[in-house]
Design an enzyme around this catalytic site. Sequence first.
Site, PDB file in Angstrom:
ATOM      1  N   ARG A  46      40.664 -17.212  31.516  1.00  0.00           N
ATOM      2  CA  ARG A  46      41.448 -17.201  30.267  1.00  0.00           C
ATOM      3  C   ARG A  46      41.341 -15.827  29.604  1.00  0.00           C
ATOM      4  O   ARG A  46      42.253 -15.362  28.955  1.00  0.00           O
ATOM      5  CB  ARG A  46      40.998 -18.322  29.313  1.00  0.00           C
ATOM      6  CG  ARG A  46      41.704 -18.252  27.959  1.00  0.00           C
ATOM      7  CD  ARG A  46      41.763 -19.555  27.174  1.00  0.00           C
ATOM      8  NE  ARG A  46      40.632 -20.433  27.344  1.00  0.00           N
ATOM      9  CZ  ARG A  46      39.426 -20.234  26.796  1.00  0.00           C
ATOM     10  NH1 ARG A  46      39.201 -19.200  26.017  1.00  0.00           N
ATOM     11  NH2 ARG A  46      38.448 -21.090  27.016  1.00  0.00           N
ATOM     12  N   TYR A  98      66.836 -16.061  17.665  1.00  0.00           N
ATOM     13  CA  TYR A  98      66.587 -17.110  18.647  1.00  0.00           C
ATOM     14  C   TYR A  98      66.146 -18.400  17.945  1.00  0.00           C
ATOM     15  O   TYR A  98      65.243 -18.376  17.095  1.00  0.00           O
ATOM     16  CB  TYR A  98      65.505 -16.615  19.618  1.00  0.00           C
ATOM     17  CG  TYR A  98      65.128 -17.630  20.649  1.00  0.00           C
ATOM     18  CD1 TYR A  98      66.042 -18.024  21.618  1.00  0.00           C
ATOM     19  CD2 TYR A  98      63.872 -18.220  20.650  1.00  0.00           C
ATOM     20  CE1 TYR A  98      65.718 -18.970  22.566  1.00  0.00           C
ATOM     21  CE2 TYR A  98      63.534 -19.166  21.600  1.00  0.00           C
ATOM     22  CZ  TYR A  98      64.465 -19.531  22.555  1.00  0.00           C
ATOM     23  OH  TYR A  98      64.131 -20.468  23.478  1.00  0.00           O
ATOM     24  N   ASP A 170      61.783  -8.271  18.652  1.00  0.00           N
ATOM     25  CA  ASP A 170      62.055  -9.083  19.839  1.00  0.00           C
ATOM     26  C   ASP A 170      63.091  -8.303  20.654  1.00  0.00           C
ATOM     27  O   ASP A 170      64.259  -8.229  20.282  1.00  0.00           O
ATOM     28  CB  ASP A 170      62.585 -10.459  19.415  1.00  0.00           C
ATOM     29  CG  ASP A 170      62.905 -11.363  20.602  1.00  0.00           C
ATOM     30  OD1 ASP A 170      63.064 -10.841  21.719  1.00  0.00           O
ATOM     31  OD2 ASP A 170      63.011 -12.594  20.404  1.00  0.00           O
ATOM     32  N   LYS A 195      63.334 -13.814  30.790  1.00  0.00           N
ATOM     33  CA  LYS A 195      64.734 -13.391  30.885  1.00  0.00           C
ATOM     34  C   LYS A 195      64.861 -12.162  31.805  1.00  0.00           C
ATOM     35  O   LYS A 195      64.571 -12.268  32.964  1.00  0.00           O
ATOM     36  CB  LYS A 195      65.251 -13.128  29.476  1.00  0.00           C
ATOM     37  CG  LYS A 195      64.853 -14.219  28.444  1.00  0.00           C
ATOM     38  CD  LYS A 195      65.466 -15.579  28.709  1.00  0.00           C
ATOM     39  CE  LYS A 195      64.869 -16.697  27.868  1.00  0.00           C
ATOM     40  NZ  LYS A 195      64.861 -16.497  26.425  1.00  0.00           N
TER      41      LYS A 195
END
Length: 379
Positions: A46, A98, A170, A195
């Site tokens: 992690r 978004y 973003d 994306k």
Amino acid sequence: MKPATLFIHAGAHPDPSTGAIMTPIYQTSTYVQEAPGVNKGFEYARSQNPTRFALEEAFALIEKGKFALAFSSGVAATDAVIKLLEPGDEVICGNDMYGGTYRLFTKIFEKFGIRFHYVNMQEVENIAHYINDKTKLIWLETPTNPLMNITDIAAVAALAKGKNILVAVDNTFASPYLQNPLELGADIVMHSATKYLSGHSDVIQGALMMNDKDLRDKLYFIQKSCGAVPGPMDCFLVLRGIKTLHVRMQRHCENGRIIAHYLRQHPKVGKVFWPGFEDHPNHLIAKKQMLDFGGMISFELKDDSADNVRRVLSSTHLFSLAESLGGVESLINHPASMTHASIPREERIKNGLSDSLIRLSVGIEDADDLIEDLAKAIG
Ligand SMILES: *Cc1c(COP(=O)(O)O)cnc(C)c1O
């Protein structure tokens, strides 16, 4: 280094144990230690994973930043940024962004006492109006999803400078090939690597890039404490995707330009939203801060009845009806019922997102075939 070389070589080092040219997928949860506290810098996956670290190095380089962190999704990356804040802090963000970001802000973080102001960011003065001593973050998206509005990143960064306000961008729609917000003065860049960075619609992942070491350490602490890390296989896929980002983006832009102009002259098509048009209200800013205009286009039909919009959305064959964007294959989407359904209708309409808006993610197929597909569907 020029982009074509950078995207292929960023973060790539032959594996020290075998010389493998591709970064191995270190599919492990833990690392054996020689003695308590004696290890090779890897304790638990992690916190540390070599495949993820190679990707993070690539992320930083392609966004022209010093540091980067990879997250299990784009919204997980956004979530980590908001967790830098305290109750009572205020955020100024776009009113056209978004849907999942809007949902995260309104449904998750407002209840912890963080206040969000949603403003039209095409005019920087609108942002200035909301700045006060509680303002800690300006969150912006440019081009916006799905209306393709443009915000002047350098102007926003200049506005925040010296006021102890972070500017986060973003950059998912543009990709690092078209736009590098850190170079324009932003503090944090966020990507949905799902994306364009991955580019093949086969992985969910997010990224944050930054220059400040202290900010990187705080975000790394949040990442490790909250646990939204990507698995090594997903990191490998995104590393592979980045190698072709420049060639894919060039074709996305070429095809986007052709399709935007095709739609604009179509007698049955109404408004077309694409920042490459000279009469787009923010065209000059787009030209200043982006290398090209990308493959995302939205449009309205002249016959904007629900039936006609539905018919067109269901009639394409190459453009698949699906959420998401940025893959090699073309997608068609209905923001009002799909990607942006989490925004209340009145809010959407007020901000210019009509029920009839159709969004295209133009892929890298042959443009003639894409046009034929749209021509048949629009009828
Ligand atoms: C998809 C997307 C996100 C969210 O990313 P996920 O990887 O789906 O969590 C954030 N911003 C934009 C602009 C997006 O398109």
